[in-house]
Each structure stands twice: as structure tokens, then as C-alpha cells.
Write an enzyme that holds these catalytic residues in place. Sequence first.
Site, PDB file in Angstrom:
ATOM      1  N   HIS A 102      65.955 -52.266   1.037  1.00 15.90           N
ATOM      2  CA  HIS A 102      64.904 -53.013   1.715  1.00 15.90           C
ATOM      3  C   HIS A 102      64.953 -54.457   1.230  1.00 15.90           C
ATOM      4  CE1 HIS A 102      63.289 -51.238  -1.966  1.00 15.90           C
ATOM      5  NE2 HIS A 102      62.467 -52.258  -2.043  1.00 15.90           N
ATOM      6  N   GLY A 103      64.286 -55.336   1.952  1.00 13.42           N
ATOM      7  CA  GLY A 103      64.345 -56.757   1.630  1.00 13.42           C
ATOM      8  C   GLY A 103      63.367 -57.168   0.552  1.00 13.42           C
TER       9      GLY A 103
END
Length: 155
Positions: free
Chosen positions: A70-71
Amino acid sequence: MADSADMAPLPLDPRAIRLTAVADSRDDAIRQCGQALADVGAVDESYIGAMLERERSISTYVGEGVAIPHGTLVAKDAVHHDAICVLRFPGGVDWNGERVTVCVGIAARGDGHVRLLSELAQILLDPDSARALRDATEISDVVDLLQPSREEASK
């Protein structure tokens, strides 16, 4: 008191499920997850770089052959709507010395990733569920596993 029947379904678009992916590296697998999220309109392509940046700061490998890339928080403006993707790598991917066969990519606005990670953890930390996800060969199997119907969730 909330139980699993009260949880919102995970934001999984069947178009973001890819069960025969091949990656030559961890970063390639992460790029493919980010691209799957971009392909369904959940994120700008700039989010892919944020996913790679997150991985450089802390591994997203969670065990049972599963990673949840995920970012970073700074990339939340690149997220259009919460979404997850599921990429299965039958040949496996070397993830800092661990063998990953399933990547569940996450994109979320605000602190939505906390809910998504929590709900995914409940599923993925169960060895039987993690095995079912690793062995899934049909998109419908993945959807059923990650978005159980209300009747199943209330059992």
C-alpha cells in the site's frame, strides 16, 4: 457491538483480481498491484511510486505467503476511492527472502487503510483462509473469500 456481519464489504472490483500473474521481483509485483488499482480507477499512477516507497521503509509481507502493499500517507491525494486488488503469483515472488504467492494491494483515502488492513488481517491470518486464497483459481472464489455474503458472515 460490531461483528463480522456488520463490517462493510471490502472494496474489491473483480477486474482487480489477477490469478496467474508473473513477477520477476518484489518491486515488479508491487508495480503490478498498483497498476491493477489504477486500471479500475481507484488511484492515479503516481500511487505506484508511493507503494514502492512504503515497501522500502517497511516490508508489507504479513506471513502465510501474503504481502499487502500500500502507499504512504503522502500519496492519499492520488487515491480516488478505496479499493483492494488481489494478484496471485503461482510461481512465487522473492520478498526479502520470503516467498510470496498472493499480493493484496490497498488504496484508501484518509485513514481508510486502517479498516482495510484490519479486515484483511482477520481473513489472511487464518491459515485456512490464507491457503484458500493462495490456491484460488477462479475470480469468484476470491470474491467469496474476501466478500462473504451476510448469511455466511453471521454463522
